[in-house]
Design a protein around this motif. Structure first.
Motif, PDB file in Angstrom:
ATOM      1  N   PRO A   1       9.042  26.217 -11.106  1.00 18.48           N
ATOM      2  CA  PRO A   1       9.184  24.986 -10.755  1.00 18.48           C
ATOM      3  C   PRO A   1      10.348  24.332 -10.557  1.00 18.48           C
ATOM      4  CG  PRO A   1       9.023  25.523 -13.273  1.00 18.48           C
ATOM      5  CD  PRO A   1       9.146  26.800 -12.757  1.00 18.48           C
ATOM      6  N   ALA A   2      10.594  24.282  -9.292  1.00 18.39           N
ATOM      7  CA  ALA A   2      11.958  23.525  -8.819  1.00 18.39           C
ATOM      8  C   ALA A   2      11.914  22.044  -9.452  1.00 18.39           C
ATOM      9  CB  ALA A   2      11.970  23.539  -7.542  1.00 18.39           C
ATOM     10  N   ASN A   3      10.742  21.520  -9.429  1.00 16.62           N
ATOM     11  CA  ASN A   3      10.659  20.072  -9.857  1.00 16.62           C
ATOM     12  C   ASN A   3      11.080  19.788 -11.213  1.00 16.62           C
ATOM     13  OD1 ASN A   3       8.401  21.301 -10.425  1.00 16.62           O
ATOM     14  ND2 ASN A   3       6.873  19.552  -9.842  1.00 16.62           N
ATOM     15  N   LYS A   4      10.572  20.987 -12.133  1.00 21.39           N
ATOM     16  CA  LYS A   4      10.987  20.668 -13.585  1.00 21.39           C
ATOM     17  C   LYS A   4      12.342  20.958 -13.863  1.00 21.39           C
ATOM     18  CE  LYS A   4       9.866  22.860 -18.111  1.00 21.39           C
ATOM     19  NZ  LYS A   4      10.186  21.454 -18.766  1.00 21.39           N
TER      20      LYS A   4
ATOM     21  N   PHE B   1      18.620  17.432 -13.913  1.00 24.64           N
ATOM     22  CA  PHE B   1      19.501  16.723 -12.974  1.00 24.64           C
ATOM     23  C   PHE B   1      18.546  15.144 -12.935  1.00 24.64           C
ATOM     24  CE2 PHE B   1      20.786  20.798 -11.382  1.00 24.64           C
ATOM     25  CZ  PHE B   1      22.128  20.712 -11.610  1.00 24.64           C
ATOM     26  N   GLY B   2      17.897  14.820 -13.837  1.00 22.86           N
ATOM     27  CA  GLY B   2      17.007  13.597 -13.501  1.00 22.86           C
ATOM     28  C   GLY B   2      16.569  13.124 -12.073  1.00 22.86           C
ATOM     29  N   GLY B   3      16.222  14.427 -11.592  1.00 19.32           N
ATOM     30  CA  GLY B   3      15.232  14.117 -10.294  1.00 19.32           C
ATOM     31  C   GLY B   3      13.813  14.432 -10.379  1.00 19.32           C
ATOM     32  N   GLY B   4      13.336  15.065  -9.386  1.00 17.36           N
ATOM     33  CA  GLY B   4      11.927  15.316  -9.509  1.00 17.36           C
ATOM     34  C   GLY B   4      11.559  15.933  -7.835  1.00 17.36           C
ATOM     35  N   GLY B   5      10.332  15.755  -7.632  1.00 13.39           N
ATOM     36  CA  GLY B   5       9.770  16.386  -6.301  1.00 13.39           C
ATOM     37  C   GLY B   5       8.640  17.007  -6.641  1.00 13.39           C
ATOM     38  N   HIS B   6       8.452  18.089  -5.480  1.00 17.15           N
ATOM     39  CA  HIS B   6       7.171  19.082  -5.592  1.00 17.15           C
ATOM     40  C   HIS B   6       7.660  20.343  -6.201  1.00 17.15           C
ATOM     41  CE1 HIS B   6       5.802  16.484  -2.121  1.00 17.15           C
ATOM     42  NE2 HIS B   6       6.968  16.576  -1.688  1.00 17.15           N
ATOM     43  N   LEU B   7       6.659  21.054  -6.558  1.00 20.18           N
ATOM     44  CA  LEU B   7       6.799  22.389  -7.408  1.00 20.18           C
ATOM     45  C   LEU B   7       8.077  23.186  -6.724  1.00 20.18           C
ATOM     46  CD1 LEU B   7       5.491  24.381  -9.562  1.00 20.18           C
ATOM     47  CD2 LEU B   7       4.547  25.452  -7.586  1.00 20.18           C
TER      48      LEU B   7
ATOM     49  N   ILE C   1       0.991  -1.055   0.109  1.00 21.21           N
ATOM     50  CA  ILE C   1       0.033  -0.148   0.093  1.00 21.21           C
ATOM     51  C   ILE C   1       0.948   1.481   0.117  1.00 21.21           C
ATOM     52  CG2 ILE C   1      -1.708   1.463   1.376  1.00 21.21           C
ATOM     53  CD1 ILE C   1      -2.841  -1.108   2.300  1.00 21.21           C
ATOM     54  N   LEU C   2       0.684   2.047  -1.025  1.00 30.23           N
ATOM     55  CA  LEU C   2       1.518   3.425  -1.029  1.00 30.23           C
ATOM     56  C   LEU C   2       0.742   4.387  -0.712  1.00 30.23           C
ATOM     57  CD1 LEU C   2       3.922   4.995  -2.495  1.00 30.23           C
ATOM     58  CD2 LEU C   2       2.598   5.159  -4.284  1.00 30.23           C
ATOM     59  N   ILE C   3       1.366   5.143   0.405  1.00 29.29           N
ATOM     60  CA  ILE C   3       0.731   6.387   0.913  1.00 29.29           C
ATOM     61  C   ILE C   3       1.906   7.614   0.622  1.00 29.29           C
ATOM     62  CG2 ILE C   3      -0.455   7.510   2.963  1.00 29.29           C
ATOM     63  CD1 ILE C   3      -0.811   4.736   3.993  1.00 29.29           C
ATOM     64  N   ASP C   4       1.217   8.648   0.055  1.00 24.01           N
ATOM     65  CA  ASP C   4       2.241   9.409  -0.513  1.00 24.01           C
ATOM     66  C   ASP C   4       1.660  11.011  -0.993  1.00 24.01           C
ATOM     67  OD1 ASP C   4       4.555  10.557  -1.201  1.00 24.01           O
ATOM     68  OD2 ASP C   4       4.703   9.954  -3.521  1.00 24.01           O
ATOM     69  N   HIS C   5       2.456  11.981  -1.152  1.00 24.87           N
ATOM     70  CA  HIS C   5       1.851  13.071  -1.510  1.00 24.87           C
ATOM     71  C   HIS C   5       3.058  13.515  -2.613  1.00 24.87           C
ATOM     72  CE1 HIS C   5       4.334  16.047   1.085  1.00 24.87           C
ATOM     73  NE2 HIS C   5       5.157  14.920   1.331  1.00 24.87           N
ATOM     74  N   HIS C   6       3.829  12.740  -3.331  1.00 28.89           N
ATOM     75  CA  HIS C   6       4.582  13.365  -4.490  1.00 28.89           C
ATOM     76  C   HIS C   6       3.635  13.193  -5.909  1.00 28.89           C
ATOM     77  CE1 HIS C   6       7.616  12.626  -1.407  1.00 28.89           C
ATOM     78  NE2 HIS C   6       8.082  13.790  -1.750  1.00 28.89           N
ATOM     79  N   LEU C   7       3.985  13.838  -6.917  1.00 28.52           N
ATOM     80  CA  LEU C   7       3.478  13.585  -8.218  1.00 28.52           C
ATOM     81  C   LEU C   7       3.766  12.408  -8.791  1.00 28.52           C
ATOM     82  CD1 LEU C   7       3.973  17.329  -9.613  1.00 28.52           C
ATOM     83  CD2 LEU C   7       1.834  16.408  -8.953  1.00 28.52           C
ATOM     84  N   HIS C   8       2.908  11.868  -9.766  1.00 31.10           N
ATOM     85  CA  HIS C   8       3.485  10.651 -10.454  1.00 31.10           C
ATOM     86  C   HIS C   8       3.600   9.484  -9.596  1.00 31.10           C
ATOM     87  CE1 HIS C   8       3.487  14.021 -13.310  1.00 31.10           C
ATOM     88  NE2 HIS C   8       4.615  14.330 -12.846  1.00 31.10           N
TER      89      HIS C   8
END
Ligand code: 5GP
Ligand code: MN
Length: 352
Positions: A304-307, A313-319, A129-136
């Motif tokens: 957009p820090a996540n973009k 840098f091939g990473g991601g996260g929140h805006l 069960i995944l519980i999360d608040h990141h996109l995608h």
């Protein structure tokens, strides 16, 4: 009575179907593993330990497994001493995952964020069960409770427990953990924290007995002298400002970290500091590690820090809070950052 009150006061963020599936899975499982992302932060620790305390009240056998060590300033958290750290005890972590009947994956979206623990989790036969608040969110779990509009996974854990009708089972230990995650993922309620219901929840946590001022002190005001001196060094000598891009960069080499006796968590929050300069909306912090450069990115407003993290840098996260890695030299990563800034000029908010 209180749980009834909750149903009235908090909006039903998590769907009925997901609540039912989670209740069902919890009823059937005895051995429960809870895993979080590499380099656990306050929300990873808070959501995992909050859920752990709740599972204990159900007379289950839960265990929290983290891929790598957590900073000392989370060691006070109730249950922290029983957390299994995979990098220190691979065999035990692997065995617990194999034996688990249910695995909760908290505060990350894709298995890559589990680093060295990813294979063991993916290969484990347990229901996930995944519980999360990141996109995608990835598709490795059978039940996906993903709400990026919620500012912390810890808040989701509170909402989940309440919706399962178990508000009364949130004891002080669980409440302290949940509060810690809510506090750290919002920078002490200074960003992502305008939703009214956050404070409804906090009010309830305080009623349970949480001393929010004491938790703030334990997390944010118990650093070492080394960290404070390293911070001073960073700001005086290592911060570069790019006013035309409303950006700032701080870098630290391994040698510099060693000079200041670096310990896990010592550079936590450094990335945010340049945002307090007028006119700076985007900040990046690069820390040299033995095998890579760890990059943290923060922004305020719509930049957009996540973009930037994913494109560059091939990473991601929140805006407004994201991260990535670079397998180049530190100098090359800096060059890449500087060359990319002009490409993001259109995202800068213009002055009125
Ligand atoms: P931090 O800068 O505190 O390490 O990470 C901030 C946020 O960025 C995390 O909550 C997570 O969402 C994201 N993040 C950090 N590192 C990575 C990474 O290497 N890859 C991805 N996809 N996201 C990251
Ligand atoms: Mn989080």
């Amino acid at each position: 009575m209180l749980s009834l009150k909750y149903k009235l006061m908090l909006s039903k963020v998590i769907t009925e179907d997901l609540i039912r599936k989670t209740t069902d899975a919890l009823e059937k499982a005895e051995r429960i593993a809870i895993v979080v992302h590499v380099a656990p932060d306050g929300d990873a620790m808070g959501s995992a330990l909050g859920l752990w305390h709740y599972c204990m009240t159900l007379q289950k056998e839960p265990v929290v497994i983290v891929p790598t060590a957590f900073p000392d300033f989370f060691a006070w958290m109730p249950g922290a001493s029983q957390v299994v750290v995979h990098e220190y005890d691979e065999e035990k972590a692997g065995q617990l995952l194999q034996e688990a009947e249910l695995i909760f994956a908290l505060d990350f979206n894709v298995p890559k964020r589990l680093a060295g623990l990813a294979d063991a989790v993916l290969q484990a036969p347990a229901k996930k069960i995944l519980i999360d608040h990141h996109l995608h969110p990835g598709d490795f779990a059978q039940v996906v409770i993903s709400y990026p509009e919620i500012s912390s996974t810890s808040e989701l854990i509170f909402r989940l427990i309440c919706r399962m009708g178990d508000f009364e089972k949130i004891n002080l230990a669980a409440a302290e953990c949940i509060y810690t995650g809510m506090m750290t993922d919002t920078g002490g309620f200074t960003f992502n924290s305008n939703k009214q219901e956050i404070y409804t929840i906090i009010s309830e946590l305080i009623k349970i007995g949480v001393d929010k001022d004491e938790i703030y002190r334990r997390v944010f005001n118990t650093y070492s002298e080394h960290r404070i001196r390293l911070m001073g060094y960073c700001l005086y000598k290592k911060m570069k400002v790019y006013p035309e891009y409303k950006a700032a960069l701080i870098t630290l080499t391994l040698d510099e970290l060693n000079e200041f006796n670096y310990k896990i968590g010592d550079t936590e929050g450094f990335v945010n500091i340049p945002l307090s300069i007028a006119g700076i909306d985007f900040t990046v912090f690069m820390r040299e590690d033995v095998d890579k450069i760890k990059i943290s990115l923060r922004s305020q407003g719509t930049f957009p820090a996540n973009k930037f993290a994913s494109d560059v840098f091939g990473g991601g996260g929140h805006l407004n809070a994201s991260g990535g890695e670079s397998y180049t030299s530190l100098d090359e990563a800096v060059t890449r950052f500087e060359e990319s800034l002009p490409l993001f000029k259109d995202f800068l908010e213009l002055e009125d």
